[in-house]
Structures are given as structure tokens and as C-alpha cells.
Design a protein around this motif. Structure first.
Motif, mmCIF file in Angstrom:
data_model
loop_
_atom_site.group_PDB
_atom_site.id
_atom_site.type_symbol
_atom_site.label_atom_id
_atom_site.label_comp_id
_atom_site.label_asym_id
_atom_site.label_seq_id
_atom_site.Cartn_x
_atom_site.Cartn_y
_atom_site.Cartn_z
ATOM 1 N N TRP A 95 6.279 2.051 29.185
ATOM 2 C CA TRP A 95 5.285 1.066 29.601
ATOM 3 C C TRP A 95 3.914 1.539 29.142
ATOM 4 O O TRP A 95 3.679 2.729 28.973
ATOM 5 C CB TRP A 95 5.308 0.870 31.119
ATOM 6 C CG TRP A 95 4.841 2.050 31.901
ATOM 7 C CD1 TRP A 95 5.498 3.234 32.072
ATOM 8 C CD2 TRP A 95 3.619 2.181 32.638
ATOM 9 N NE1 TRP A 95 4.768 4.079 32.854
ATOM 10 C CE2 TRP A 95 3.620 3.476 33.223
ATOM 11 C CE3 TRP A 95 2.551 1.324 32.849
ATOM 12 C CZ2 TRP A 95 2.563 3.911 34.016
ATOM 13 C CZ3 TRP A 95 1.504 1.780 33.640
ATOM 14 C CH2 TRP A 95 1.517 3.057 34.208
ATOM 15 N N ARG A 96 3.042 0.581 28.928
ATOM 16 C CA ARG A 96 1.694 0.852 28.450
ATOM 17 C C ARG A 96 1.755 1.836 27.297
ATOM 18 O O ARG A 96 2.430 1.625 26.318
ATOM 19 C CB ARG A 96 0.833 1.391 29.583
ATOM 20 C CG ARG A 96 0.501 0.340 30.608
ATOM 21 C CD ARG A 96 -0.519 0.830 31.589
ATOM 22 N NE ARG A 96 -0.761 -0.160 32.623
ATOM 23 C CZ ARG A 96 -1.545 0.046 33.658
ATOM 24 N NH1 ARG A 96 -2.149 1.204 33.813
ATOM 25 N NH2 ARG A 96 -1.725 -0.896 34.567
ATOM 26 N N ASN A 97 1.022 2.913 27.387
ATOM 27 C CA ASN A 97 0.999 3.894 26.301
ATOM 28 C C ASN A 97 1.848 5.107 26.595
ATOM 29 O O ASN A 97 1.689 6.158 25.984
ATOM 30 C CB ASN A 97 -0.439 4.327 26.031
ATOM 31 C CG ASN A 97 -1.218 3.224 25.351
ATOM 32 O OD1 ASN A 97 -0.731 2.607 24.415
ATOM 33 N ND2 ASN A 97 -2.417 2.962 25.839
ATOM 34 N N GLU A 98 2.776 4.947 27.533
ATOM 35 C CA GLU A 98 3.629 6.077 27.881
ATOM 36 C C GLU A 98 4.760 6.249 26.870
ATOM 37 O O GLU A 98 5.136 5.321 26.164
ATOM 38 C CB GLU A 98 4.230 5.875 29.274
ATOM 39 C CG GLU A 98 3.198 5.905 30.380
ATOM 40 C CD GLU A 98 2.533 7.263 30.495
ATOM 41 O OE1 GLU A 98 1.301 7.312 30.617
ATOM 42 O OE2 GLU A 98 3.255 8.271 30.428
ATOM 43 N N LYS A 99 5.298 7.450 26.843
ATOM 44 C CA LYS A 99 6.411 7.742 25.945
ATOM 45 C C LYS A 99 7.676 7.084 26.470
ATOM 46 O O LYS A 99 7.775 6.678 27.618
ATOM 47 C CB LYS A 99 6.617 9.254 25.862
ATOM 48 C CG LYS A 99 7.024 9.885 27.183
ATOM 49 C CD LYS A 99 7.324 11.355 27.020
ATOM 50 C CE LYS A 99 7.689 12.000 28.339
ATOM 51 N NZ LYS A 99 8.933 11.424 28.879
ATOM 52 N N LEU A 100 8.648 6.991 25.605
ATOM 53 C CA LEU A 100 9.949 6.434 25.953
ATOM 54 C C LEU A 100 10.734 7.455 26.789
ATOM 55 O O LEU A 100 10.760 8.641 26.452
ATOM 56 C CB LEU A 100 10.702 6.128 24.659
ATOM 57 C CG LEU A 100 11.861 5.153 24.687
ATOM 58 C CD1 LEU A 100 11.425 3.793 25.182
ATOM 59 C CD2 LEU A 100 12.442 5.027 23.287
ATOM 60 N N THR A 101 11.316 6.979 27.882
ATOM 61 C CA THR A 101 12.148 7.841 28.733
ATOM 62 C C THR A 101 13.588 7.367 28.637
ATOM 63 O O THR A 101 13.865 6.198 28.897
ATOM 64 C CB THR A 101 11.671 7.790 30.192
ATOM 65 O OG1 THR A 101 10.335 8.270 30.258
ATOM 66 C CG2 THR A 101 12.570 8.650 31.084
ATOM 67 N N PHE A 102 14.485 8.268 28.281
ATOM 68 C CA PHE A 102 15.894 7.920 28.090
ATOM 69 C C PHE A 102 16.724 8.259 29.325
ATOM 70 O O PHE A 102 16.440 9.226 30.045
ATOM 71 C CB PHE A 102 16.478 8.690 26.903
ATOM 72 C CG PHE A 102 16.061 8.147 25.567
ATOM 73 C CD1 PHE A 102 14.910 8.598 24.950
ATOM 74 C CD2 PHE A 102 16.826 7.183 24.929
ATOM 75 C CE1 PHE A 102 14.515 8.100 23.716
ATOM 76 C CE2 PHE A 102 16.446 6.679 23.685
ATOM 77 C CZ PHE A 102 15.287 7.139 23.093
ATOM 78 N N GLY A 103 17.770 7.476 29.538
ATOM 79 C CA GLY A 103 18.783 7.835 30.511
ATOM 80 C C GLY A 103 19.690 8.913 29.939
ATOM 81 O O GLY A 103 19.532 9.328 28.789
ATOM 82 N N THR A 104 20.645 9.338 30.738
ATOM 83 C CA THR A 104 21.516 10.445 30.343
ATOM 84 C C THR A 104 22.668 10.007 29.450
ATOM 85 O O THR A 104 23.423 10.838 28.961
ATOM 86 C CB THR A 104 22.078 11.153 31.565
ATOM 87 O OG1 THR A 104 22.656 10.167 32.431
ATOM 88 C CG2 THR A 104 20.977 11.896 32.319
ATOM 89 N N GLY A 105 22.815 8.705 29.256
ATOM 90 C CA GLY A 105 23.831 8.205 28.339
ATOM 91 C C GLY A 105 25.140 7.861 29.011
ATOM 92 O O GLY A 105 25.509 8.444 30.039
ATOM 93 N N THR A 106 25.846 6.896 28.413
ATOM 94 C CA THR A 106 27.191 6.512 28.853
ATOM 95 C C THR A 106 28.094 6.548 27.634
ATOM 96 O O THR A 106 27.814 5.888 26.628
ATOM 97 C CB THR A 106 27.213 5.091 29.445
ATOM 98 O OG1 THR A 106 26.406 5.052 30.612
ATOM 99 C CG2 THR A 106 28.649 4.689 29.797
#
Lengths: 112, 118
Positions: A95-106
Motif C-alpha cells: 500500500w502507498r509507498n510501502e514494499k510488497l509483503t509476501f505470504g508464506t506460500g501454498t
């Protein structure tokens, strides 16, 4: 800060059956949501994204996802899976200028 | 259009050595990101560069560092290598738009450099 939860670390599905991969996020502000796929020994590839507008988003390879603001979810669905869909799937939020945050994956495994 | 390219594909080092990983973004992309994907630990954010400046840094020790060159390519340097640094290191690039930044821009990933520490 936002966070992403992918509740299922592994999902086995029979070929030609439908599948839903779950993703929940936590954020008090409007977010941008993404699903990426990672095939073995490769980098990540964008499947689809939600930035604004229609809550049902269609992506590549027959996948779609629905943004549900009240449930803070962005679940990925496909009506009929194929062997070639075997891969790891990552949900991500920013969001906004924040970095991308990933989940742990499936890890999606298709059973012939 | 060429995608994100990373080199080398594989890198084998021993404990205490230094490693340099390289990334070339998609033409026109100014933002470059580095991630570590270790077995069982998911995708961990390392660094984000845009226009030569470090914009954000993940929770990694200072021996992980990098830089971005004027042509927007980037290097990731890992000093004093430890066994737990063994992982797939992924680079991604995106556009950075005036006003909206990079947060709503999809990231495009390379195929990674697999770093093995013996």
C-alpha cells in the motif's frame, strides 16, 4: 504494517477438480493485492492483481481472485486444475509507498 | 522485451568467503528488489533500490549489502558467508511512478541465483 496469511501450506487436488487457495491480510488502509506463482526452479510470475474497482479479478491460466474487504481476504480460485498448475502460490500485499509483503506460500499439488 | 536477468545461476562458496550476485532489470524499470528464499523460510525481503538509492531494507545483518548502478542494474554482496546463507536469491524489478510510487506496480522476477555454502 500490513501482513499476509496463507492458511494452507499444502493443498492436494485431483486433476480437473476446482481449487481455492486462501489468503487473508491485515491492514487498516486500502491495499493493493497480488497473487504470484512459482514453478520449480524458476522465479515468481504474476498471476493477477487487485488495485481498485471490480472485486473479481481475472488472471492468467484461468485463475481468478475475489477481493473481500469486510473479510480482508483475497482468495484465489480455478474451476478446473491441470497437472501444469502444480507450483507454489504466493499472495502479496502492499500500500502507498510501502514494499510488497509476501505470504508464506501454498504448495499446490495436482493428483492425476 | 528481455526479462529480469540474474547471474550467475549457481554459486558455490565456503564459509567466510564473499559472494556477489548480479541483476539486470527490465528496460524502463528503475526499482530493483532482492529477496532470499531459503528452504522452509518462504520469501524474505532483503533490499529495495530505486534511482540508485536504498529505499527499504529487510531484517538482515549488515553483511548483506548492495548497490544500484546508473543503468539500474544491481549487485547484492554477502560478506562473511555462513552456512545459513544457502538459499535461492531472487531479484525483481518494477516501474516507479511519480505520485503513486512502486507499491501498485507488479514486480517481475528473474529465475534467481542459487547460492550454496559449503
Amino acid at each position: 504494517a500490513q501482513s499476509v496469511t496463507q492458511l494452507d501450506s499444502q493443498v492436494p487436488v485431483f486433476e480437473e477438480a476446482p481449487v481455492e487457495l486462501r489468503c487473508n491480510y491485515s491492514s487498516s488502509v486500502s491495499v493493493y493485492l497480488f497473487w504470484y506463482v512459482q514453478y520449480p526452479n524458476q522465479g515468481l510470475q504474476l498471476l493477477l492483481k487487485y488495485l481498485s474497482g471490480s472485486t473479481l479479478v481475472k488472471g492468467i491460466n484461468g485463475f481468478e481472485a475475489e477481493f473481500n474487504k469486510s473479510q480482508t481476504s483475497f482468495h484465489l480460485r480455478k474451476p478446473s486444475v491441470h497437472i501444469s498448475d502444480t507450483a507454489e502460490y504466493f499472495c502479496a500485499v502492499s500500500w502507498r509507498n510501502e514494499k510488497l509483503t509476501f505470504g508464506t506460500g501454498t504448495r499446490l499439488t495436482i493428483i492425476p | 522485451e528481455a526479462g529480469v536477468t540474474q547471474s550467475p545461476t549457481h554459486l558455490i562458496k565456503t564459509r567466510g568467503q564473499q559472494a556477489t550476485l548480479r541483476c539486470s532489470p527490465i528496460s524502463g524499470h528503475t526499482s530493483v528488489y532482492w529477496y532470499q528464499q531459503a528452504l522452509g523460510l518462504g520469501l524474505q525481503f532483503l533490499l529495495w533500490y530505486d534511482e540508485g538509492e536504498e529505499r527499504n531494507r529487510g531484517n538482515f545483518p549488515p553483511r548483506f549489502s548492495g548497490r544500484q548502478f546508473p543503468n539500474y542494474s544491481s549487485e547484492l554482496n554477502v560478506n562473511a558467508l555462513e552456512l545459513e546463507d544457502s538459499a535461492l536469491y531472487l531479484c525483481a524489478s518494477s516501474l516507479f511512478l511519480t505520485g503513486t510510487g512502486a507499491s501498485n506496480q507488479p514486480q517481475h522476477f528473474g529465475d534467481g541465483t542459487r547460492l550454496s555454502i559449503l
